[in-house]
Write a protein that holds these residues in place. Structure first.
Motif, PDB file in Angstrom:
ATOM      1  N   GLN A  17      -3.151  -4.056   1.702  1.00  0.00           N
ATOM      2  CA  GLN A  17      -4.599  -3.998   1.880  1.00  0.00           C
ATOM      3  C   GLN A  17      -5.185  -5.329   1.444  1.00  0.00           C
ATOM      4  O   GLN A  17      -4.882  -5.831   0.360  1.00  0.00           O
ATOM      5  CB  GLN A  17      -5.203  -2.875   1.041  1.00  0.00           C
ATOM      6  N   HIS A  52       0.846  -1.187   0.000  1.00  0.00           N
ATOM      7  CA  HIS A  52       0.000   0.000   0.000  1.00  0.00           C
ATOM      8  C   HIS A  52       0.884   1.241   0.000  1.00  0.00           C
ATOM      9  O   HIS A  52       1.992   1.226   0.542  1.00  0.00           O
ATOM     10  CB  HIS A  52      -0.917  -0.015   1.236  1.00  0.00           C
ATOM     11  N   VAL A  56      -5.833  -5.459   7.047  1.00  0.00           N
ATOM     12  CA  VAL A  56      -4.507  -5.110   6.536  1.00  0.00           C
ATOM     13  C   VAL A  56      -3.493  -6.084   7.115  1.00  0.00           C
ATOM     14  O   VAL A  56      -3.576  -6.459   8.289  1.00  0.00           O
ATOM     15  CB  VAL A  56      -4.147  -3.661   6.929  1.00  0.00           C
TER      16      VAL A  56
END
Length: 144
Positions: free
Chosen positions: A42, A31, A47
């Motif tokens: 992500q 990310h 996450v």
């Protein structure tokens, strides 16, 4: 009372560049909010983070602590056995340590295990009793 959810899983790593290269070889893209000391991916509704072990220990309030990988397994479920085999091979091609090749398992599914460069264990599995949504997410079916 706290909500029943996980929003972030952080894996402690010994070599950030090596770990990033491993996950890049799987096709994962960091990310944009990643930083030199922490890399974020992500995922569906959560996450995954990679964090250098010394920095992770300090962040936990335990500077200098020796952190291990623990007794946890991360899992990816796939729509069929062929997809499990493909994910297994991709992980090995990326440098994973094979732990157990995919095979039929006692609960009626098909699964195998590998370890990433830091020893974090991943399961790749097909569970015919847990259908995946079109986007690959999993919601447990209602009990009979």
């Amino acid at each position: 009372m706290t909500p029943q959810r996980v929003t972030l899983i952080t894996l402690g790593v010994t070599d950030m560049d090596r770990s990033k290269a491993f996950y890049a070889a799987l096709g994962w893209v960091p990310h944009a909010s990643s930083q030199p000391s922490v890399t974020f991916y992500q995922m569906h509704g959560l996450v995954l983070g990679l964090f250098g072990l010394p920095d992770l220990a300090a962040d936990q309030g335990r500077p200098g602590a020796r952190l291990g990988t623990g007794a946890a397994t991360l899992a990816q479920n796939f729509e069929d056995r062929a997809a499990v085999d493909a994910a297994w091979q991709a992980a090995l091609d990326a440098g994973a340590e094979p732990l157990k090749a995919p095979e039929e398992v006692f609960w009626g599914g098909y699964s195998g295990y590998y370890a990433d460069p830091d020893g974090h264990v991943w399961e790749v599995a097909h569970n015919p009793f847990w259908p995946l949504a079109e986007d690959g997410s999993l919601t447990l079916p209602e009990a009979p």
